[in-house]
Write a protein that holds these residues in place. Structure first.
Motif, PDB file in Angstrom:
ATOM      1  N   SER A   1       7.900   3.732  10.593  1.00  0.00           N
ATOM      2  CA  SER A   1       8.063   2.775  11.700  1.00  0.00           C
ATOM      3  C   SER A   1       6.729   2.526  12.402  1.00  0.00           C
ATOM      4  O   SER A   1       6.567   1.534  13.101  1.00  0.00           O
ATOM      5  CB  SER A   1       9.104   3.284  12.690  1.00  0.00           C
ATOM      6  N   LYS A   2       5.787   3.459  12.219  1.00  0.00           N
ATOM      7  CA  LYS A   2       4.485   3.307  12.893  1.00  0.00           C
ATOM      8  C   LYS A   2       3.447   2.605  12.015  1.00  0.00           C
ATOM      9  O   LYS A   2       2.343   2.324  12.470  1.00  0.00           O
ATOM     10  CB  LYS A   2       3.951   4.692  13.276  1.00  0.00           C
ATOM     11  N   ILE A   3       3.788   2.356  10.748  1.00  0.00           N
ATOM     12  CA  ILE A   3       2.814   1.701   9.862  1.00  0.00           C
ATOM     13  C   ILE A   3       2.604   0.270  10.345  1.00  0.00           C
ATOM     14  O   ILE A   3       3.568  -0.485  10.511  1.00  0.00           O
ATOM     15  CB  ILE A   3       3.313   1.709   8.388  1.00  0.00           C
ATOM     16  N   ARG A   4       1.360  -0.078  10.596  1.00  0.00           N
ATOM     17  CA  ARG A   4       1.093  -1.438  11.087  1.00  0.00           C
ATOM     18  C   ARG A   4       1.021  -2.405   9.904  1.00  0.00           C
ATOM     19  O   ARG A   4       0.106  -2.350   9.086  1.00  0.00           O
ATOM     20  CB  ARG A   4      -0.206  -1.458  11.895  1.00  0.00           C
ATOM     21  N   VAL A   5       2.038  -3.265   9.818  1.00  0.00           N
ATOM     22  CA  VAL A   5       2.130  -4.230   8.720  1.00  0.00           C
ATOM     23  C   VAL A   5       1.459  -5.514   9.187  1.00  0.00           C
ATOM     24  O   VAL A   5       1.741  -6.008  10.277  1.00  0.00           O
ATOM     25  CB  VAL A   5       3.617  -4.503   8.365  1.00  0.00           C
ATOM     26  N   GLY A   6       0.545  -6.030   8.378  1.00  0.00           N
ATOM     27  CA  GLY A   6      -0.110  -7.273   8.785  1.00  0.00           C
ATOM     28  C   GLY A   6      -1.023  -7.817   7.715  1.00  0.00           C
ATOM     29  O   GLY A   6      -1.144  -7.235   6.618  1.00  0.00           O
ATOM     30  N   HIS A   7      -1.666  -8.913   8.035  1.00  0.00           N
ATOM     31  CA  HIS A   7      -2.608  -9.528   7.098  1.00  0.00           C
ATOM     32  C   HIS A   7      -3.730  -8.545   6.788  1.00  0.00           C
ATOM     33  O   HIS A   7      -4.239  -7.869   7.690  1.00  0.00           O
ATOM     34  CB  HIS A   7      -3.186 -10.815   7.715  1.00  0.00           C
ATOM     35  N   GLY A   8      -4.115  -8.476   5.537  1.00  0.00           N
ATOM     36  CA  GLY A   8      -5.134  -7.524   5.110  1.00  0.00           C
ATOM     37  C   GLY A   8      -6.437  -7.632   5.891  1.00  0.00           C
ATOM     38  O   GLY A   8      -7.137  -6.639   6.071  1.00  0.00           O
ATOM     39  N   LEU A   9      -6.769  -8.815   6.363  1.00  0.00           N
ATOM     40  CA  LEU A   9      -8.046  -8.992   7.057  1.00  0.00           C
ATOM     41  C   LEU A   9      -7.945  -8.763   8.565  1.00  0.00           C
ATOM     42  O   LEU A   9      -8.950  -8.791   9.264  1.00  0.00           O
ATOM     43  CB  LEU A   9      -8.616 -10.387   6.783  1.00  0.00           C
ATOM     44  N   ASN A  10      -6.717  -8.530   9.069  1.00  0.00           N
ATOM     45  CA  ASN A  10      -6.579  -8.265  10.508  1.00  0.00           C
ATOM     46  C   ASN A  10      -7.026  -6.846  10.854  1.00  0.00           C
ATOM     47  O   ASN A  10      -6.838  -5.923  10.057  1.00  0.00           O
ATOM     48  CB  ASN A  10      -5.126  -8.439  10.957  1.00  0.00           C
ATOM     49  N   ASP A  11      -7.574  -6.681  12.062  1.00  0.00           N
ATOM     50  CA  ASP A  11      -7.966  -5.347  12.516  1.00  0.00           C
ATOM     51  C   ASP A  11      -6.739  -4.449  12.578  1.00  0.00           C
ATOM     52  O   ASP A  11      -5.694  -4.874  13.075  1.00  0.00           O
ATOM     53  CB  ASP A  11      -8.560  -5.416  13.934  1.00  0.00           C
ATOM     54  N   GLY A  12      -6.885  -3.243  12.105  1.00  0.00           N
ATOM     55  CA  GLY A  12      -5.826  -2.246  12.284  1.00  0.00           C
ATOM     56  C   GLY A  12      -4.683  -2.333  11.294  1.00  0.00           C
ATOM     57  O   GLY A  12      -3.783  -1.497  11.330  1.00  0.00           O
ATOM     58  N   THR A  13      -4.704  -3.317  10.386  1.00  0.00           N
ATOM     59  CA  THR A  13      -3.618  -3.392   9.410  1.00  0.00           C
ATOM     60  C   THR A  13      -3.632  -2.152   8.527  1.00  0.00           C
ATOM     61  O   THR A  13      -4.682  -1.727   8.052  1.00  0.00           O
ATOM     62  CB  THR A  13      -3.763  -4.659   8.535  1.00  0.00           C
ATOM     63  N   GLN A  14      -2.444  -1.581   8.322  1.00  0.00           N
ATOM     64  CA  GLN A  14      -2.341  -0.430   7.406  1.00  0.00           C
ATOM     65  C   GLN A  14      -1.609  -0.812   6.135  1.00  0.00           C
ATOM     66  O   GLN A  14      -1.855  -0.248   5.081  1.00  0.00           O
ATOM     67  CB  GLN A  14      -1.615   0.720   8.112  1.00  0.00           C
ATOM     68  N   MET A  15      -0.663  -1.741   6.260  1.00  0.00           N
ATOM     69  CA  MET A  15       0.069  -2.153   5.068  1.00  0.00           C
ATOM     70  C   MET A  15       0.111  -3.675   5.023  1.00  0.00           C
ATOM     71  O   MET A  15       0.511  -4.317   5.994  1.00  0.00           O
ATOM     72  CB  MET A  15       1.483  -1.556   5.096  1.00  0.00           C
ATOM     73  N   GLY A  16      -0.317  -4.234   3.914  1.00  0.00           N
ATOM     74  CA  GLY A  16      -0.352  -5.689   3.768  1.00  0.00           C
ATOM     75  C   GLY A  16       0.937  -6.211   3.154  1.00  0.00           C
ATOM     76  O   GLY A  16       1.933  -5.495   3.054  1.00  0.00           O
ATOM     77  N   PRO A  17       0.900  -7.471   2.740  1.00  0.00           N
ATOM     78  CA  PRO A  17       2.070  -8.086   2.109  1.00  0.00           C
ATOM     79  C   PRO A  17       2.233  -7.571   0.683  1.00  0.00           C
ATOM     80  O   PRO A  17       1.340  -6.907   0.153  1.00  0.00           O
ATOM     81  CB  PRO A  17       1.686  -9.567   2.080  1.00  0.00           C
ATOM     82  N   VAL A  18       3.358  -7.896   0.056  1.00  0.00           N
ATOM     83  CA  VAL A  18       3.442  -7.746  -1.393  1.00  0.00           C
ATOM     84  C   VAL A  18       2.772  -8.980  -2.012  1.00  0.00           C
ATOM     85  O   VAL A  18       2.418  -9.919  -1.306  1.00  0.00           O
ATOM     86  CB  VAL A  18       4.890  -7.528  -1.896  1.00  0.00           C
ATOM     87  N   ILE A  19       2.597  -8.968  -3.311  1.00  0.00           N
ATOM     88  CA  ILE A  19       1.657  -9.901  -3.933  1.00  0.00           C
ATOM     89  C   ILE A  19       2.088 -11.364  -3.915  1.00  0.00           C
ATOM     90  O   ILE A  19       1.250 -12.247  -3.907  1.00  0.00           O
ATOM     91  CB  ILE A  19       1.351  -9.448  -5.386  1.00  0.00           C
ATOM     92  N   SER A  20       3.389 -11.635  -3.919  1.00  0.00           N
ATOM     93  CA  SER A  20       3.825 -13.024  -4.090  1.00  0.00           C
ATOM     94  C   SER A  20       5.244 -13.202  -3.568  1.00  0.00           C
ATOM     95  O   SER A  20       5.968 -12.228  -3.330  1.00  0.00           O
ATOM     96  CB  SER A  20       3.798 -13.396  -5.578  1.00  0.00           C
TER      97      SER A  20
END
Ligand code: NAP
Ligand code: MG
Length: 499
Positions: free
Chosen positions: A329-348
């Motif tokens: 619940s604490k994993i910061r999901v966001g755009h790969g280039l955003n500050d502080g992102t820990q988990m990005g999107p899936v590929i497609s």
């Protein structure tokens, strides 16, 4: 045609790379596809088009194979000393580091992974692997043999480069996957035709520029971007290719094997996994909980060795699952280039739908969504870190590789290691696994019982260059990285000299 999207967080160099034309590297020249076609490549964090890339097909693969054959048989590559070959590979690592910011940005943008992962893990680990293999270039040796045939003989083996190699790679770690393939092939003196995944061609193309910059001769590395069913299939079937090395799904692995049968080219395969993670009641929870969390959610679960089946002892099951859920619940999901992102999107979009469909299948079969389960936002392809409980080995979510951020949790109530291992081994896959316990004896006994190519004890895994990786069962053929990885690219020749 859509306007190309320039992400505002990109540095100047990455933006300049994107603005260049993206052609095929064949025989040392950057060429458009013979068909003239191009295809779009996307930012999975926004779903927007970031570049257009040449769409190579069978005709371009033909040209690339000819260039690789020419470079292998007649070019300067075969006359370059192992020491100089090693130096070129080493310099490639230096150039990766010198261009690390740009390459990490391109990787984060095209694959979706966080910039910090790309910058602190993918790029330096790729440089490490090039250096590791650079060192081996001067250490490829055979043996002298004592034979019992009557007479006097000098008998020995030599390891020679296997020849022209076709390499087909996936999108989950575009630069790292290119490196796993190219580094040992170059160290052993092979020549290569590389096809990146259709979703993530960019960092391989940038690497192609660096390969030229270090003076690796023309035609030694050819890079053909394009689709699997055209360019990829042409590599697998090509009679001029001596060996094909593939990483991707087991389904396509089987197609490669069939296609390779035409000229019986050598085949190595790094395929899917459904790796078990076994938590014993005596495990140090302060190590196990973050370790298991990282083992499944790193790279949004898009890792072949991801620890996707959790088996926790009944005594600690709730604690383990609650602990992972809290961390998730604490994993910061966001755009790969955003500050502080820990988990990005899936590929497609396709992958997002595929993963969501699996979660639905699990729910329909009686699984409980203990954490996550949904999409994040409505732009890009973001999914929540997800934990399914009440799962069992009959369910598709437990049997099949999801390749997304989904952990299936199960418990065991048993002290018999054979029975626990039987559950863990109940899979067509055998790529990796991990064991969490403070008991040395349990750890070693379980490590022997798990049928997989890589076992972690109180750690899920390591990406170190020295560690061979590959699969038992339907997870593949052969081992990449480490000293073992070189064997995929050499042929052994025995020489018998009657004195
Ligand atoms: P995939 O189809 O196996 O793709 C891997 C590579 O093979 C890509 O370069 C692909 O080209 C190429 N390819 C596809 N069809 C081919 C063919 N007929 N002949 C030769 N090459 C071919 O994997 P995917 O479609 O990207 O992902 C599907 C699933 O595979 C994932 O959800 C995951 O379960 C699994 N997967 C596993 C790994 C792993 O490391 N073990 C990596 C990636 C995916 P295209 O890019 O054009 O498809
Ligand atoms: Mg595919």
């Amino acid at each position: 045609m859509n306007q190309l999207f320039i992400h505002p967080r990109l540095g100047k160099k990455a933006a300049a790379f994107l603005a260049r034309e993206h052609k095929l590297l064949i025989g040392g020249k950057w060429l458009p596809a013979r068909s003239g076609k191009v295809f779009d490549t996307y930012d999975p964090g926004t779903g927007r088009v970031i570049a257009r890339v040449a769409e190579g097909d069978a005709g371009d693969i033909d040209l690339a194979v000819n260039a690789a054959r020419e470079a292998f048989e007649n070019g300067p590559w075969g006359r370059i000393t192992p020491s100089d070959r090693g130096k070129m590979i080493w310099r490639l690592a230096d150039l990766l580091e010198q261009n690390a910011d740009e390459i990490a940005e391109l990787e984060a943008l095209n694959n979706g992974k966080s910039l910090s992962t790309a910058r602190n893990s993918d790029v330096p680990l790729s440089a490490d692997l090039f250096r590791y293999m650079a060192g081996w270039a001067t250490k490829i040796t055979g043996e002298t043999l004592s034979i019992s045939t009557p007479g006097t003989y000098h008998t020995f083996t030599v390891r020679e480069p296997i020849g022209v190699v076709g390499q087909i790679i996936p999108w989950n770690g575009p630069l790292a996957m290119a490196t796993w393939k190219l580094a040992p092939a170059l160290a052993t003196g092979c020549t290569v035709v590389l096809k990146p995944a259709e979703q993530t061609p960019l960092t391989a193309l940038r690497l192609g520029e660096l390969i030229q910059e270090v003076g690796i001769p023309d035609g030694v590395v050819n890079i053909v971007t394009g689709f699997g069913h055209t360019a990829g299939a042409a590599i697998a079937a090509h009679p001029g290719i001596d060996k094909v090395a593939f990483t991707g799904s087991s389904e396509v692995g089987r197609i490669i094997v069939k296609a390779a049968a035409g000229n019986l080219k050598k085949v190595s395969l790094e395929l899917g996994g459904k790796s078990p993670v076994i938590v014993f009641p005596d495990a140090d929870m302060s190590v196990a909980v973050p370790g298991v969390t990282q083992g499944i959610f790193a790279n949004s679960g898009q890792v072949c060795t991801a620890g996707s089946r959790l088996f926790a002892h009944k005594k600690v099951f709730d604690r383990v699952v609650e602990g992972i859920a809290e961390q998730a619940s604490k994993i910061r999901v966001g755009h790969g280039l955003n500050d502080g992102t820990q988990m990005g999107p899936v590929i497609s979009q396709v992958q997002m739908e595929r993963v969501s469909d699996y979660i639905e299948q699990g729910r329909a079969a009686g699984a409980t969504v203990a954490a996550g389960g949904g999409r994040v936002g409505d732009e890009g392809y973001f999914l929540e870190p997800t934990i399914l409980t009440d799962t069992n080995p009959e369910m598709s979510v437990v049997r099949e590789e999801i390749f997304g951020p989904v952990l299936c949790a199960m418990s065991f109530d048993d002290d018999d290691l054979d029975r626990i291992a039987k559950q863990a081994n109940d899979s067509i896959y055998g790529l990796a696994g991990s064991i969490w316990t403070r008991d040395l004896s349990t750890a070693h006994k379980m490590a022997r019982r798990i049928r997989a190519g890589r076992i972690g004890v109180n750690v899920h895994g390591s990406t170190d260059a020295a560690i061979p990786t590959g699969g038992f069962k339907e997870s593949g053929w052969g081992r990449e990285k480490g000293h073992e990885g070189l064997h995929l690219y050499t042929e052994v020749k025995s020489v018998i000299v009657a004195l």
